[in-house]
Design an enzyme around this catalytic site. Structure first.
Site, PDB file in Angstrom:
ATOM      1  N   HIS A 127     134.813 -61.553 -51.323  1.00  0.00           N
ATOM      2  CA  HIS A 127     134.668 -60.917 -50.716  1.00  0.00           C
ATOM      3  C   HIS A 127     134.103 -59.376 -50.776  1.00  0.00           C
ATOM      4  O   HIS A 127     133.976 -58.758 -51.921  1.00  0.00           O
ATOM      5  CB  HIS A 127     135.817 -59.819 -50.702  1.00  0.00           C
ATOM      6  CG  HIS A 127     136.467 -59.273 -48.959  1.00  0.00           C
ATOM      7  ND1 HIS A 127     136.035 -59.716 -47.883  1.00  0.00           N
ATOM      8  CD2 HIS A 127     136.651 -57.841 -49.680  1.00  0.00           C
ATOM      9  CE1 HIS A 127     137.012 -58.178 -47.159  1.00  0.00           C
ATOM     10  NE2 HIS A 127     137.407 -57.350 -47.514  1.00  0.00           N
ATOM     11  N   MET A 159     131.832 -67.178 -43.007  1.00  0.00           N
ATOM     12  CA  MET A 159     132.329 -66.599 -42.422  1.00  0.00           C
ATOM     13  C   MET A 159     133.338 -66.670 -40.625  1.00  0.00           C
ATOM     14  O   MET A 159     133.102 -66.132 -40.433  1.00  0.00           O
ATOM     15  CB  MET A 159     131.111 -66.234 -41.021  1.00  0.00           C
ATOM     16  CG  MET A 159     130.938 -64.378 -42.689  1.00  0.00           C
ATOM     17  SD  MET A 159     130.745 -63.983 -43.502  1.00  0.00           S
ATOM     18  CE  MET A 159     131.465 -62.594 -42.863  1.00  0.00           C
ATOM     19  N   ARG A 160     134.235 -68.077 -41.666  1.00  0.00           N
ATOM     20  CA  ARG A 160     135.570 -68.378 -40.860  1.00  0.00           C
ATOM     21  C   ARG A 160     137.195 -68.286 -41.285  1.00  0.00           C
ATOM     22  O   ARG A 160     136.659 -68.442 -42.860  1.00  0.00           O
ATOM     23  CB  ARG A 160     135.291 -70.170 -40.182  1.00  0.00           C
ATOM     24  CG  ARG A 160     133.491 -70.143 -39.232  1.00  0.00           C
ATOM     25  CD  ARG A 160     133.667 -69.647 -37.916  1.00  0.00           C
ATOM     26  NE  ARG A 160     132.444 -69.621 -37.456  1.00  0.00           N
ATOM     27  CZ  ARG A 160     132.747 -69.529 -36.367  1.00  0.00           C
ATOM     28  NH1 ARG A 160     133.376 -69.056 -35.094  1.00  0.00           N
ATOM     29  NH2 ARG A 160     131.585 -69.867 -35.257  1.00  0.00           N
TER      30      ARG A 160
HETATM   31  C1  GRF Z   1     127.977 -61.577 -48.592  1.00  0.00           C
HETATM   32  O1  GRF Z   1     128.348 -60.195 -49.002  1.00  0.00           O
HETATM   33  C2  GRF Z   1     129.712 -61.808 -48.675  1.00  0.00           C
HETATM   34  O2  GRF Z   1     129.922 -61.203 -49.963  1.00  0.00           O
HETATM   35  C3  GRF Z   1     130.643 -61.877 -47.603  1.00  0.00           C
HETATM   36  O3  GRF Z   1     129.393 -61.965 -46.779  1.00  0.00           O
HETATM   37  C4  GRF Z   1     128.016 -62.112 -47.304  1.00  0.00           C
HETATM   38  C5  GRF Z   1     127.464 -63.681 -47.742  1.00  0.00           C
HETATM   39  O4  GRF Z   1     125.651 -63.079 -48.094  1.00  0.00           O
HETATM   40  N1  GRF Z   1     131.680 -62.463 -47.420  1.00  0.00           N
HETATM   41  P1  GRF Z   1     124.292 -64.086 -48.462  1.00  0.00           P
HETATM   42  O5  GRF Z   1     124.746 -65.600 -47.033  1.00  0.00           O
HETATM   43  O6  GRF Z   1     125.531 -65.228 -49.617  1.00  0.00           O
HETATM   44  O7  GRF Z   1     123.413 -64.224 -48.632  1.00  0.00           O
END
Ligand code: GRF
Length: 241
Positions: free
Chosen positions: A159, A135-136
């Site tokens: 995404h 998330m960066r």
């Molecule tokens: C997913 O929905 C992905 O699309 C988004 O962050 C979420 C990550 O989920 N970028 P996880 O950590 O793989 O369960």
């Protein structure tokens, strides 16, 4: 069987996508193996998943780094090869309404963290870097040190929306609030913008009138777990040609 590609992974959380990729590798569904899992946050479930699968793990604690940068950044904190003007001219992440100082602060803090990621990662022989819920945003400082072969994108992201709709951090939330009747997920390459790189694959699902945000996330994640391994295989096929 084709040669297996070496995949590095970065995560921030629960790692259900990471798990789907681990499972696809272990069952030989894809020609790939995971060589490391790095996280920007200590103690997340995804790290446990990797360790359980005997994958090397490391953490670069972004919150801690950003917190210490807020007390002041000295030139000696920056990577030796960091060139602010070059990164400012390439980046498309920080909008121009932010002041030059704000943009510089953002890019410097990220580059300090990214150098630490690179120091951990570059010890591995890596074909592809997969952002599995990382998330960066990544700045051109980092991207240019991974994409070293002209024309070959090597960083893949998932995404939670049908790009180019709803870029940003809350794709399923934005899809829900807009009242869309179709949702989806996208795997794409990383370029200098936010969720703007070339699309590799997409999957869509129907949204019923009474679906909640949780229903949408559930439907979306199930699609993500299938789409991500397929896109990694597409990349492996392109190298194995
Ligand atoms: C997913 O929905 C992905 O699309 C988004 O962050 C979420 C990550 O989920 N970028 P996880 O950590 O793989 O369960």
């Amino acid at each position: 069987m084709a040669n297996k590609i070496n995949v590095g992974t970065l995560i921030s959380g629960g790692g259900t996508n990471l798990q789907a990729i681990i499972d696809a590798c272990q069952s030989n569904l894809i020609d790939a193996g995971i060589i490391f899992t790095g996280s920007d946050t200590p103690g997340v479930k995804g790290l446990e998943r990797a360790q359980k699968a005997n994958i090397d793990t490391f953490v670069v604690d972004y919150s801690k780094i950003i917190g210490s940068c807020k007390k002041g950044i000295n030139d000696s904190d920056l990577p030796e090869d960091f060139n602010l003007d070059e990164i400012l001219s390439k980046q498309q992440l920080v909008v121009s309404k932010a002041s030059k100082e704000q943009r510089a602060f953002f890019l410097k803090t990220r580059a300090i963290a990214e150098r630490k990621l690179l120091d951990k990662m570059l010890a591995y022989d890596m074909d592809l870097l997969v952002l599995a819920g990382f998330m960066r945003v990544l700045t051109p400082y980092f991207i240019d040190r991974i994409n070293t072969e002209p024309g070959l994108y090597k960083i893949m992201n998932i995404h939670p929306a049908l790009l180019p709709s709803f870029p940003g951090t809350d794709g399923y939330g934005d899809t829900f609030r807009y009242g869309c009747k179709i949702g989806g997920c996208t795997v794409h390459y990383i370029d200098y913008g936010e969720d703007t790189g070339p699309i590799i694959g997409q999957k869509a699902f129907e949204i019923k009138d009474n679906d909640t945000l949780d229903d949408i996330k559930k439907k979306g994640l199930e699609k993500e777990w299938r789409l991500f391994p397929q896109c990694i295989q597409k990349f492996a096929d392109s190298l194995n040609k």
